[in-house]
Design an enzyme around this catalytic site. Structure first.
Site, PDB file in Angstrom:
ATOM      1  N   ARG A  88      25.979  11.611   4.942  1.00  0.00           N
ATOM      2  CA  ARG A  88      26.518  10.052   4.255  1.00  0.00           C
ATOM      3  C   ARG A  88      27.654   9.454   5.194  1.00  0.00           C
ATOM      4  NH1 ARG A  88      22.109  10.042   0.839  1.00  0.00           N
ATOM      5  NH2 ARG A  88      21.824  12.251  -0.036  1.00  0.00           N
ATOM      6  N   GLY A 118      15.658   7.724   3.885  1.00  0.00           N
ATOM      7  CA  GLY A 118      15.063   7.059   2.761  1.00  0.00           C
ATOM      8  C   GLY A 118      15.412   5.613   2.821  1.00  0.00           C
ATOM      9  N   SER A 164      11.458  11.871   3.101  1.00  0.00           N
ATOM     10  CA  SER A 164      11.980  12.047   1.759  1.00  0.00           C
ATOM     11  C   SER A 164      10.788  12.867   1.180  1.00  0.00           C
ATOM     12  CB  SER A 164      12.117  10.769   0.912  1.00  0.00           C
ATOM     13  OG  SER A 164      12.206  10.923  -0.402  1.00  0.00           O
ATOM     14  N   ASP A 166      10.637  13.318  -2.098  1.00  0.00           N
ATOM     15  CA  ASP A 166      10.172  12.742  -3.342  1.00  0.00           C
ATOM     16  C   ASP A 166       9.010  11.888  -3.459  1.00  0.00           C
ATOM     17  OD1 ASP A 166      12.189  14.036  -4.432  1.00  0.00           O
ATOM     18  OD2 ASP A 166      13.551  12.245  -4.275  1.00  0.00           O
ATOM     19  N   GLU A 264      13.321  16.057 -12.535  1.00  0.00           N
ATOM     20  CA  GLU A 264      14.599  16.007 -12.958  1.00  0.00           C
ATOM     21  C   GLU A 264      15.094  14.889 -13.475  1.00  0.00           C
ATOM     22  OE1 GLU A 264      17.428  16.449  -9.641  1.00  0.00           O
ATOM     23  OE2 GLU A 264      16.090  15.552  -8.502  1.00  0.00           O
ATOM     24  N   VAL A 299      15.477  24.675  -2.994  1.00  0.00           N
ATOM     25  CA  VAL A 299      14.343  25.361  -2.257  1.00  0.00           C
ATOM     26  C   VAL A 299      13.228  24.474  -1.769  1.00  0.00           C
ATOM     27  CG1 VAL A 299      12.424  26.900  -2.865  1.00  0.00           C
ATOM     28  CG2 VAL A 299      14.967  27.694  -3.403  1.00  0.00           C
ATOM     29  N   ASN A 533     -16.328  19.305   9.305  1.00  0.00           N
ATOM     30  CA  ASN A 533     -17.536  18.746  10.176  1.00  0.00           C
ATOM     31  C   ASN A 533     -18.622  17.994   9.623  1.00  0.00           C
ATOM     32  OD1 ASN A 533     -18.497  20.803   9.057  1.00  0.00           O
ATOM     33  ND2 ASN A 533     -19.467  21.712  10.610  1.00  0.00           N
ATOM     34  N   GLN A 664      -8.940  32.388   8.312  1.00  0.00           N
ATOM     35  CA  GLN A 664      -8.835  31.085   8.252  1.00  0.00           C
ATOM     36  C   GLN A 664      -9.648  30.425   7.029  1.00  0.00           C
ATOM     37  OE1 GLN A 664      -9.532  29.068  12.637  1.00  0.00           O
ATOM     38  NE2 GLN A 664     -10.229  31.358  12.573  1.00  0.00           N
TER      39      GLN A 664
END
Length: 711
Positions: A88, A118, A164, A166, A264, A299, A533, A664
């Protein structure tokens, strides 16, 4: 790729200097974008500079702005965060700070900036660009630069890329870092579900997203969460009762766990926060369920970037350099965005303003508008989640008297089960009776067909492979028996989830319509194959999961090769005659070469690659990685290439080979495959419903004409 390619030959960046910086919060994949900008810039003969520590480094100057080489960005593709730092910067918010930053750039001749961050970082870059000529004049007045420098560096070009987790920037379907953050969330959810099931617990998971609910919404869709709280779509009045009723109903259906996901920044319809602790307390008080809270926190920002993020960031980085090369003094600042499957350039400030409009709409309680402004991708995710998460009472469901069968065909692909779940639940919501066919067309012919209910597909989204069972057998030799089964069970429509065999199978059923009236029904194919494919589709369910498996394996192999030094690995991937996995795996893993069926090669190219690797061993990056599509050439086999490299590289490097094989096809589906499988299958079932309504009682001819469709 660690050697310079031979394309874009008509482009020239001679005399241009490009600065690249990362700013704001970090996101996985930023390093892939930095690497792409550096290598593309060097390829077109421009000078490229790292600006360390974001805008703070630009203001401080000195060793924070450094010219870089091709090798400077080797081995950063798989690293999370940003190797050039992010900080920042209060001083850049002031004109004095921007004046100093301009001086530091002019000293190095940098007039092209690639900013990865961002909306705040990109807004700051645009302001810097608008002030640029004034800043240079001020520097000249103070005697820091001469008039020639003012004329020579008169214009600053800006290109942005959004980093970002988010996914909160309007104008792009995905931002760099979002897919990797979803990987972290889903890994945690899958782990939590096993312990929750053991103890019959309810878990409340809090994920990032202070102003945007994308992570919460898509992770809820990908894990089949019971309830989700997001800022753009707050619950209605009385949500506490509705949620508790739903949790109780799910437990009554023998479901041993509940998952609730909270962004959040979640709010109620009065703009008051809804916290994970509040939700937990409500469940405990009202229902008495054993409830735990898990806050994922940072995380979600950490760890290695997913294959999707590496490829997205690499493509965006190349497009950003092209945009800078083509920019004129009149070109407005642009941002490189993802639209569908294409990297596109959009006006930077228009996207920033639209992003700010979303927050304004939420603040003013205009939540429907906020969802619309987020874009069609967000809106589709929300509508699909609402459709699949809550079953209406039987009395409220329409009754169509149509029977729809779902089956898997071909090799297993991670995400098939999510597609079946979506098909069954949307079909039931549309009023149809849903039937599951076991073991593909072969099982269909043997009568292995049963009715399947809403609850039967609970918990299927996170499971790999094919729960219904799948076989590669085509229907041609079973046509009469399949027609009998369709007549016996009164099947009015067919959904086939699978790869190229499913595609061929539907063509065979379609061709048999003249002989068998039972096949004159709507039939739809949903592409699901690791090979990717299927004609007419950019993506197939399962390809992203396979790509992540290849990328993870290549990362480990590169680490092994770096430790032992002077070692080259030849990796064989699946894909049949389609080079998608080898090509995209090479891009995501930073391989030196990829041999694919679509791009023919000869012994001279193999020899040139050996020579490149020989030269590479003289540098600080003493390892090599080569990917080969399994059917790229019948003569230049994996063994042949291994033996050729071993012989030609004798005394310089040694070789190892690795055939990845069926690993795979295995594993839990990636968030992308869960989400993609769910949405495309829901769309397919809605198409079936429309066709059934349009063609009902109109005869076999119309069915035969309109109803074979590939999504």
């Amino acid at each position: 790729m660690d050697h310079q390619p031979k394309f874009f030959e008509n482009l020239s960046g001679t005399g241009k200097a490009i600065g690249v910086l990362t700013s704001g919060g970090d996101a996985q994949g930023m390093n892939a974008a930095v690497r792409a900008v550096v290598r593309m810039g060097i390829y077109v003969k421009a000078k490229v500079y790292f600006v360390y520590e974001g805008y703070q480094g630009m203001v401080d100057g000195g060793d924070n702005i450094v010219e870089v080489s091709w090798e400077s960005v080797s081995s950063i593709l798989q690293v999370g965060g940003t190797v050039i730092g992010s900080a920042r910067c209060k001083s850049f918010r002031t004109r004095e700070g921007r004046l100093q930053a301009a001086y530091n750039l002019v000293q190095r001749g940098i007039t092209n900036l690639c900013v990865i961050g961002g909306d705040g970082s990109l807004t700051g870059a645009n302001l810097f660009r608008e002030e640029w000529s004034g800043l240079l004049e001020e520097l000249a007045q103070k005697g820091k630069i001469d008039e020639e420098a003012v004329k020579r560096y008169a214009y600053l070009n800006i290109v942005g890329m959004v980093g970002s987790i988010d996914n909160d920037f309007c104008g792009t379907d995905m931002t760099i870092g979002t897919d990797s953050a979803l990987h972290r969330i889903i890994e945690v959810v899958d782990a939590i579900m096993t312990t929750a099931q053991s103890h019959q617990r309810t878990f409340v998971l809090e994920v990032m997203g202070r102003h945007c609910g994308y992570l919460a919404l898509v992770s809820a869709l990908a894990c089949g969460a019971d309830w989700v709280f997001i800022p753009e779509y707050p619950p209605e009045e009385g949500w506490e009762d509705s949620m508790c009723v739903k949790l109780s109903e799910n437990r009554a259906r023998k479901k041993r766990l509940n998952i609730i996901i909270v962004a959040e920044g979640a709010i109620d319809c009065h703009n008051k926060p809804i916290t994970s602790e509040k939700v937990k307390d409500l469940v405990v008080q009202r229902l008495g369920f054993d409830t735990r809270v898990t806050i994922l926190g940072h995380v979600q920002r950490g760890g290695t970037p997913s294959a999707f993020d590496r490829i997205l960031a690499s493509r965006m980085g190349v497009e950003a350099v092209l945009a800078l090369l083509e920019a004129t003094p009149a070109t407005p600042a642009c941002v490189v965005s993802l639209s569908g499957n294409q990297a596109v350039r959009l006006p930077l400030m228009e996207c920033v303003q639209m992003t700010q409009e979303v927050q304004k709409a939420m603040d003013e309680g205009r939540f429907v508008e906020a969802v619309r402004l987020r874009g069609t991708s967000f809106e589709n995710n929300l509508n699909t989640y609402k459709l699949l998460s809550h079953k209406k009472p039987d009395a409220e469901l329409p009754k169509t008297n149509f029977n729809v069968a779902v089956l898997n065909v071909g090799a297993p692909a991670a995400g098939m089960n999510a597609a079946v779940r979506a098909a069954v639940r949307v079909g039931i919501t549309e009023g149809h009776k849903m039937f599951a066919v076991i073991d593909g067309f072969e099982g269909f012919a043997r009568g292995k067909i049963k009715e399947i209910s809403w609850g039967d597909v609970g918990g299927w989204t996170g499971q790999g492979g094919s729960i219904l069972g799948t076989k590669r057998t085509l229907p041609a030799k079973y046509l009469e028996k399949i027609a009998d089964q369709m007549r016996t069970n009164n099947i009015n429509a067919l959904m086939v989830i699978g790869g190229f065999e499913a595609y061929l199978g539907l063509l065979e059923l379609s061709a048999a319509r003249e002989k068998y009236d039972e096949f004159c029904v709507p039939m739809v194919m949903v592409p699901a194959t690791v090979s990717n494919n299927v004609p007419g589709s950019d993506f197939s369910i399962g390809a992203d999961t396979a790509l992540n498996t290849i990328t993870d394996t290549c990362d480990r192999i590169k680490q092994s090769a770096s430790g032992t030094k002077r070692r080259v690995f030849i990796i064989e991937t699946m894909g049949g005659y389609c080079g998608y996995l080898a090509n995209m795996g090479a891009l995501a893993a930073g391989a030196d070469a990829a041999y694919i069926f679509e791009e023919q090669f000869d012994i001279r190219e193999l020899q040139a690659n050996v020579e490149h690797l020989t030269e590479k061993m003289k540098t600080s990056i003493q390892r090599g990685l080569v990917l080969r599509n399994e059917n790229c050439n019948e003569n230049y086999t994996t063994d042949f290439i291994y033996q050729l490299y071993s012989e030609e590289g004798k005394g310089v490097f040694d070789c190892r080979k690795n055939v990845l094989g069926h690993m795979q096809q295995g594993g839990a589906p990636s968030p992308f495959d869960r989400n993609f499988g769910t949405k495309i299958s829901a769309k397919a079932m809605q198409w079936i419903s429309r066709k059934l309504k349009e063609t009902y009682r109109k005869g076999a001819e119309i069915f035969g004409a309109v109803s074979c469709y590939c999504l």
